[in-house]
Scaffold this motif. Sequence first.
Motif, PDB file in Angstrom:
ATOM      1  N   ASP B  33       4.083 -18.826  -9.594  1.00 39.49           N
ATOM      2  CA  ASP B  33       4.655 -17.677 -10.314  1.00 39.49           C
ATOM      3  C   ASP B  33       4.471 -17.835 -11.822  1.00 39.49           C
ATOM      4  N   GLN B  39      -0.916 -15.646 -16.903  1.00 40.67           N
ATOM      5  CA  GLN B  39      -2.071 -14.735 -16.818  1.00 40.67           C
ATOM      6  C   GLN B  39      -1.712 -13.335 -17.312  1.00 40.67           C
ATOM      7  N   ALA B  40      -0.549 -12.849 -16.891  1.00 40.65           N
ATOM      8  CA  ALA B  40      -0.183 -11.465 -17.193  1.00 40.65           C
ATOM      9  C   ALA B  40       0.184 -11.271 -18.657  1.00 40.65           C
ATOM     10  N   PRO B  44      -5.073 -13.874 -19.854  1.00 40.17           N
ATOM     11  CA  PRO B  44      -5.540 -13.120 -18.684  1.00 40.17           C
ATOM     12  C   PRO B  44      -6.685 -13.799 -17.939  1.00 40.17           C
ATOM     13  N   ASP B  45      -7.460 -14.611 -18.638  1.00 39.96           N
ATOM     14  CA  ASP B  45      -8.625 -15.208 -17.979  1.00 39.96           C
ATOM     15  C   ASP B  45      -8.353 -16.606 -17.429  1.00 39.96           C
ATOM     16  N   LEU B  46      -7.091 -17.021 -17.389  1.00 41.59           N
ATOM     17  CA  LEU B  46      -6.756 -18.329 -16.819  1.00 41.59           C
ATOM     18  C   LEU B  46      -7.114 -18.327 -15.329  1.00 41.59           C
ATOM     19  N   ALA B  47      -8.038 -19.204 -14.941  1.00 43.90           N
ATOM     20  CA  ALA B  47      -8.546 -19.184 -13.561  1.00 43.90           C
ATOM     21  C   ALA B  47      -7.699 -20.035 -12.630  1.00 43.90           C
ATOM     22  N   CYS B  48      -7.283 -19.430 -11.522  1.00 43.67           N
ATOM     23  CA  CYS B  48      -6.665 -20.211 -10.456  1.00 43.67           C
ATOM     24  C   CYS B  48      -6.936 -19.503  -9.132  1.00 43.67           C
ATOM     25  N   ARG B  49      -6.965 -20.287  -8.063  1.00 42.95           N
ATOM     26  CA  ARG B  49      -7.140 -19.710  -6.724  1.00 42.95           C
ATOM     27  C   ARG B  49      -5.782 -19.542  -6.080  1.00 42.95           C
ATOM     28  N   TRP B  50      -5.594 -18.450  -5.397  1.00 41.01           N
ATOM     29  CA  TRP B  50      -4.403 -18.301  -4.566  1.00 41.01           C
ATOM     30  C   TRP B  50      -4.631 -17.148  -3.606  1.00 41.01           C
ATOM     31  N   ASN B  51      -3.905 -17.133  -2.522  1.00 41.74           N
ATOM     32  CA  ASN B  51      -3.920 -15.984  -1.637  1.00 41.74           C
ATOM     33  C   ASN B  51      -2.537 -15.610  -1.140  1.00 41.74           C
ATOM     34  N   ILE B  96     -14.810 -25.923 -11.556  1.00 38.00           N
ATOM     35  CA  ILE B  96     -15.553 -24.692 -11.853  1.00 38.00           C
ATOM     36  C   ILE B  96     -15.010 -24.143 -13.173  1.00 38.00           C
ATOM     37  N   ARG B  97     -13.715 -23.865 -13.156  1.00 41.53           N
ATOM     38  CA  ARG B  97     -13.079 -23.445 -14.413  1.00 41.53           C
ATOM     39  C   ARG B  97     -11.561 -23.585 -14.282  1.00 41.53           C
ATOM     40  N   VAL B 100      -9.574 -24.157 -11.035  1.00 45.42           N
ATOM     41  CA  VAL B 100     -10.409 -23.927  -9.842  1.00 45.42           C
ATOM     42  C   VAL B 100     -11.457 -25.027  -9.705  1.00 45.42           C
TER      43      VAL B 100
END
Lengths: 600, 258
Positions: B33, B39-40, B44-51, B96-97, B100
């Motif tokens: 969260d 990010q919000a 905004p370009d902070l890279a992370c993976r989630w689903n 990657i970034r 990530v």
Amino acid sequence: MANESYETHEHDVLVIGAGGAGLRAAIEAAAQGVSVGLVCKSLLGKAHTVMAEGGIAAAMGNVWPEDNWQVHFRDTMRGGRMVNNWRMAQLHAQEAPERVLELERWGALFDRTKDGLISQRDFGGHRYARLAHVGDRTGLEMIRTLQYHGIHQGIDVYMECKVERLMKDGDRISGAFGYWRDTGKFVLFKAKAVVLATGGIGKAWKITSNSWEYTGDGQSLALWAGADLIDMEFVQFHPTHMVWPPSVAGLLVTEGVRGDGGTLKNKDGERFMFNYIPEYYKGETADNIEEAERWYTDKKNNRRTPDLLPRDMVARAIRAEVKAGRGSPHGGVFLDICTRRPADYIRKRLPSMYHQFKELADVDITKEPMEVGPAQHYVMGGVRVDADSTAATVPGLCAAGEAAGGMHGSNRLGGNSLSDLLVFGRRAGLYAALYAKNVGGRLSVDAGQVEAVARETLEPFDRPAGENPYAIQAELQETMQNLVGIIRTEAELKEALKKIEALKARAKNVGAGGGRTYNPGWHTALDVRSLLTVAECCAMAALERTESRGGHTRDDHPYSDDTWGTVNVVLSERGGGISLRREPLPKMPDELNALVQEKA
Amino acid sequence: MPTYTMRVFRGDPGGGEFKDYRVETGEGMVVLDVIHRIQATQAPDLACRWNCKAGKCGSCSAEVNGQPRLMCMTRMNLFADGETVSVAPIRTFPIIRDLVADVSYNFEKAKQVPPLRLRPPDPDGKYRMMQEDVDRPQEFHKCIECFLCQDVCHVIRDHEDKKRAFAGPRFFIKIAGLDMHPLDTRDRSAFIKDQAGVGLCNITKCCTEVCPEHIHITDNGIIPLKERMADGFDPIVWLLRKFRGKSTSRIGRDRTSR
């Protein structure tokens, strides 16, 4: 872009989306001997199917030998309040058992009956215990099984790849264009047939069980390519999700809790569902606690507990209780299994629920009731398809799973989604492959089309100080939550459309900073467009349908209207705007109609 | 509501550094969260993976204050108000970034595992399996492929030269699950020894400790595989095991001691 090169891949069939429907489609297409590409927005095995909990509905008759496809068909049609595409519901009920057994042959390990067969559990709206399951992590078992079977079938998998637009050669589909999320580079897929299996639209709402991926990609891609959508007003608000703490609001609590004996109670401890049995379900629903209790073990002589009415009815009941001031401290109601089943049973049958309440809310569900409330969960509407072939109204385009509409009518029964993915995923793969084999010559992709989409995709970078995509998404979510929720009115829907129009204008100025490598700000800027498209479709269709039915309740038209029971609302894009029309439902044959009218 | 300093890794294969973000949290918030809030509102370009944000998909693996964890299941109230919380990508795999990592190693290994080979069904065309015979492989099927076990595995982390012939804990339990499947007839002995390299594991149990699904990776998966290697491959024992059902064999016996 003019001088930017991009990689190109060529396939007979391109499947977009790698959840249950996409994986099953790709496996089937590969089995037909054609070349198959499978595009996933995330890593393989992470799609939304992984979150499905309760089970796969299939009339195998392992627990109740009386069960058969006819009963499943009847339950599905009644659950959808008769506006389902009858042929889809029939194929679904007939083919689901074989699809489940096939998963078992591919390695799925379902929970067993004492005879060693696949166990089946009770769920809302199903006359018999019918859901094949693995505890409360059935979706994980399903996607893992398909994933590990799929990787040996010669399918090319493109992970973390997002399709922005479908390509057409004249009237027919010729491919898809998109970008790699990790590098930001473009990629073109040339394909004779495309299967859309991209799932739902839940990210248009604030409180949803859906993940970031559910931005209405497939519905929008289809619409932009000239295909029709149907039933977009029918949105499922599943009745039970966590409501507290706020950070987990919308986290799904499986219907399996009620299937396995849990009951809903208000703050006074009353089992309020007995007060909300609609006329339509009186014949098959227990109206007293004693009968409801007997039903768990004797389904032949007793009617089902109202805790397991279809989801739309339970969601509205919970909302009404909360509104009347009889809710739980955090604006939900209580779901109690701890006083009704032993702790060991709860941990064995519902391990994920136990885990998620314990770790995220400090609640031990074997000792305390859960606090639950409705959240957006599923969209019944989607791409309009032919029942047998899953073909959309554009040649070369198929759709399956949540991305397709029609199968579930106005309300989906729990467990019918996973079976839908398997049945129509397979059909989509099969017919896309057959179609592709019949496409002669070489398809061409117009370089101008590619160029235009590429330019548009990069536009947010021209406006580093443009509108914040996260803010637009959040405002849309707020709008849909407040104005296009469980209960709708004409005035609110009109206001929603006005707000969506304003957000569309702002979205034209959406900006992105940073570079193209794995940039979520840029990705969100692009996703906002499809999200706004499906939100508009939903609000338009909801305004049009002046009645209440299933997952569409109008406060200003509170009853179902028979004339609306014979038509679908169909949406299409013509000349840049979305237009809407009513079309008659396909007519159900008499022998099937007789099944549906049969008393429980 | 408590405010934290989040020290988040920002960078790519060319290098990077930790950057601090001050974030106010709300009730019940998890690390994911907070990343979303950054990010919000700030990056905004902070890279992370989630689903799924529910501990079910295994996408948001990261190292929080140096501990490999799922960001979606790590509550902020673990940390004291005002504490600095660091978030870095899982470090065994190439970046990657930002948060990530490139986990493609695992998808390559997945393809190498010899799949299920089913025995014929019962005479009535059905397959039957008893619950007690599927309990153990079902434990392995709980795996959400977060790859935290692969992240902490010493062989993968520290021995680049050995990685080629080593599958790692995630795939040891995948193999064990197939081997313990009551209907499977495939012999994976050579694969387990030569390509999966189970002998390289020295049972430090780091994998088991970080598993968010609490799978007994070492005790119930790896040790039985190692024992089979130590016993050598006896075709008669193997045949008996296949035809009598696996629950009677040592590989299916419950080794859980806790």
